[in-house]
Design a protein around this motif. Sequence first.
Motif, PDB file in Angstrom:
ATOM      1  N   THR A 133     -32.191  -4.214 -24.654  1.00  0.00           N
ATOM      2  CA  THR A 133     -32.337  -4.155 -23.760  1.00  0.00           C
ATOM      3  C   THR A 133     -33.126  -2.257 -23.733  1.00  0.00           C
ATOM      4  OG1 THR A 133     -30.922  -3.888 -22.220  1.00  0.00           O
ATOM      5  CG2 THR A 133     -31.784  -5.911 -22.196  1.00  0.00           C
ATOM      6  N   GLY A 134     -33.393  -1.552 -22.836  1.00  0.00           N
ATOM      7  CA  GLY A 134     -34.382  -0.332 -23.210  1.00  0.00           C
ATOM      8  C   GLY A 134     -34.625   0.199 -24.586  1.00  0.00           C
ATOM      9  N   SER A 135     -35.720  -0.916 -25.583  1.00  0.00           N
ATOM     10  CA  SER A 135     -36.257  -0.663 -26.538  1.00  0.00           C
ATOM     11  C   SER A 135     -37.523   0.074 -26.849  1.00  0.00           C
ATOM     12  CB  SER A 135     -36.197  -2.355 -27.602  1.00  0.00           C
ATOM     13  OG  SER A 135     -36.634  -3.256 -26.405  1.00  0.00           O
ATOM     14  N   SER A 136     -37.897   0.653 -25.936  1.00  0.00           N
ATOM     15  CA  SER A 136     -38.944   1.060 -25.860  1.00  0.00           C
ATOM     16  C   SER A 136     -38.469   2.882 -26.300  1.00  0.00           C
ATOM     17  CB  SER A 136     -39.435   1.524 -24.796  1.00  0.00           C
ATOM     18  OG  SER A 136     -39.142   0.520 -23.883  1.00  0.00           O
ATOM     19  N   THR A 137     -38.152   3.207 -26.379  1.00  0.00           N
ATOM     20  CA  THR A 137     -37.405   4.491 -27.088  1.00  0.00           C
ATOM     21  C   THR A 137     -36.262   4.721 -27.537  1.00  0.00           C
ATOM     22  OG1 THR A 137     -37.339   5.809 -25.114  1.00  0.00           O
ATOM     23  CG2 THR A 137     -39.864   6.224 -26.022  1.00  0.00           C
ATOM     24  N   GLY A 138     -35.793   5.877 -28.728  1.00  0.00           N
ATOM     25  CA  GLY A 138     -34.539   6.251 -29.006  1.00  0.00           C
ATOM     26  C   GLY A 138     -33.948   5.069 -29.787  1.00  0.00           C
ATOM     27  N   ILE A 139     -32.621   5.602 -28.495  1.00  0.00           N
ATOM     28  CA  ILE A 139     -31.258   4.450 -29.428  1.00  0.00           C
ATOM     29  C   ILE A 139     -31.908   2.729 -29.223  1.00  0.00           C
ATOM     30  CG2 ILE A 139     -28.909   3.246 -29.047  1.00  0.00           C
ATOM     31  CD1 ILE A 139     -27.795   6.082 -28.339  1.00  0.00           C
ATOM     32  N   GLY A 140     -32.630   2.577 -28.314  1.00  0.00           N
ATOM     33  CA  GLY A 140     -32.909   0.896 -28.454  1.00  0.00           C
ATOM     34  C   GLY A 140     -34.208   0.771 -29.132  1.00  0.00           C
ATOM     35  N   LYS A 141     -34.608   1.790 -29.777  1.00  0.00           N
ATOM     36  CA  LYS A 141     -35.946   1.467 -30.154  1.00  0.00           C
ATOM     37  C   LYS A 141     -35.407   1.227 -31.769  1.00  0.00           C
ATOM     38  CE  LYS A 141     -40.104   2.877 -32.676  1.00  0.00           C
ATOM     39  NZ  LYS A 141     -41.277   4.751 -32.234  1.00  0.00           N
ATOM     40  N   ALA A 142     -34.539   2.642 -32.381  1.00  0.00           N
ATOM     41  CA  ALA A 142     -33.631   2.367 -33.588  1.00  0.00           C
ATOM     42  C   ALA A 142     -32.963   1.219 -34.018  1.00  0.00           C
ATOM     43  CB  ALA A 142     -32.591   3.527 -33.673  1.00  0.00           C
ATOM     44  N   ILE A 143     -32.647   0.265 -32.701  1.00  0.00           N
ATOM     45  CA  ILE A 143     -31.301  -0.961 -32.847  1.00  0.00           C
ATOM     46  C   ILE A 143     -32.624  -1.688 -33.651  1.00  0.00           C
ATOM     47  CG2 ILE A 143     -30.152  -1.997 -32.057  1.00  0.00           C
ATOM     48  CD1 ILE A 143     -28.708  -0.467 -30.175  1.00  0.00           C
ATOM     49  N   ALA A 144     -33.453  -2.168 -32.419  1.00  0.00           N
ATOM     50  CA  ALA A 144     -35.054  -2.927 -32.712  1.00  0.00           C
ATOM     51  C   ALA A 144     -35.053  -3.035 -33.832  1.00  0.00           C
ATOM     52  CB  ALA A 144     -35.577  -2.979 -30.944  1.00  0.00           C
ATOM     53  N   ILE A 145     -35.240  -1.822 -34.729  1.00  0.00           N
ATOM     54  CA  ILE A 145     -36.076  -1.252 -36.047  1.00  0.00           C
ATOM     55  C   ILE A 145     -35.238  -1.698 -37.290  1.00  0.00           C
ATOM     56  CG2 ILE A 145     -37.184   0.122 -37.822  1.00  0.00           C
ATOM     57  CD1 ILE A 145     -38.056   2.250 -35.053  1.00  0.00           C
ATOM     58  N   ARG A 146     -33.374  -1.929 -37.316  1.00  0.00           N
ATOM     59  CA  ARG A 146     -32.854  -2.064 -38.244  1.00  0.00           C
ATOM     60  C   ARG A 146     -32.439  -3.737 -38.232  1.00  0.00           C
ATOM     61  NH1 ARG A 146     -31.303  -2.233 -42.795  1.00  0.00           N
ATOM     62  NH2 ARG A 146     -29.221  -1.590 -42.998  1.00  0.00           N
ATOM     63  N   PHE A 147     -32.531  -4.285 -37.141  1.00  0.00           N
ATOM     64  CA  PHE A 147     -32.635  -5.300 -36.992  1.00  0.00           C
ATOM     65  C   PHE A 147     -33.117  -6.162 -37.748  1.00  0.00           C
ATOM     66  CE2 PHE A 147     -28.813  -5.218 -34.045  1.00  0.00           C
ATOM     67  CZ  PHE A 147     -27.903  -6.074 -33.804  1.00  0.00           C
ATOM     68  N   ALA A 148     -34.368  -5.320 -37.517  1.00  0.00           N
ATOM     69  CA  ALA A 148     -35.861  -5.895 -38.352  1.00  0.00           C
ATOM     70  C   ALA A 148     -36.051  -5.893 -39.138  1.00  0.00           C
ATOM     71  CB  ALA A 148     -37.459  -5.223 -37.388  1.00  0.00           C
ATOM     72  N   GLU A 149     -35.427  -5.058 -40.291  1.00  0.00           N
ATOM     73  CA  GLU A 149     -35.092  -4.256 -41.601  1.00  0.00           C
ATOM     74  C   GLU A 149     -34.268  -5.725 -41.548  1.00  0.00           C
ATOM     75  OE1 GLU A 149     -35.934   0.059 -41.604  1.00  0.00           O
ATOM     76  OE2 GLU A 149     -33.615  -0.390 -41.407  1.00  0.00           O
ATOM     77  N   LEU A 150     -33.174  -6.307 -41.671  1.00  0.00           N
ATOM     78  CA  LEU A 150     -32.630  -7.299 -41.820  1.00  0.00           C
ATOM     79  C   LEU A 150     -32.811  -8.321 -41.805  1.00  0.00           C
ATOM     80  CD1 LEU A 150     -29.032  -4.634 -40.864  1.00  0.00           C
ATOM     81  CD2 LEU A 150     -30.118  -5.722 -43.164  1.00  0.00           C
TER      82      LEU A 150
END
Length: 256
Positions: A9-26
């Motif tokens: 949730t809240g994945s447009s910018t900042g921490i949420g965006k970084a979390i989404a990208i890191r999970f995607a990398e894995l």
Amino acid sequence: MQNQVVVVTGSSTGIGKAIAIRFAELGARIVLHGRSESQSLLETMDSVRNLGAECEAVYADFENSECLDRLVTDAWSKFETVDCWINNAGGDVLTGRWADAELYKKLDYLFEVDVKSTWKLSRSVGQKMGQQSSCDERDRSIINIGWDQAWQGMAGDSGEMFSITKGSIMAVTKSLAQSLAPLIRVNCIAPGWIQTSWGEQTSEYWDRRAKSESLMNRWGRPEDIAGVATFLASRSASFVNGQVIAVNGGFRLHQS
């Protein structure tokens, strides 16, 4: 994290965006969330898909608590299962339309979009996650976001206000972990000074203070939170439950 489904949730910018990208990398499949469709959320989606990960988006305004049940249903409909749900979304009262609002109105707003939403979503997600047979118990987890200074305190209006709201999230995490065990693990990350958009444009005073209050002498990065989130969601953390983990480089207590 290959093929696991992760909702942020809240994945447009900042921490949420970084979390989404890191999970995607894995290798995870990602469900992004925003209050409404926006350019920033579309950019996050592009970043995730460019990594080769499957990605969908859901929308809900947390000021309207009636949207929360629909959000859970919508999130599940994207891939028919959810392995990890991350309650990252939170209200911004430091910039934008809430910056000049009266203090207690800010608190009411934060209690609605941060505390009540985290609690209600966790209960609803926990119930639904516990019923799905396709998900390995070691993969089922909920991760909340707190604040490191809710532990030691911070003077001033904002310090008191965020201690109330983020402290509540940290406390209810431990109760949710007991309610949902052993099928679902619930943990909380308590970030320190993380350089999101506010930190990038803040005053010299706050920049100096943020660096001085970490033993690492620097701001944290959203990627620092993302790394801990992926650990907590992984099978390496299958015996980690009901914990609040500070990610702040080591808090430095100032001497008077």
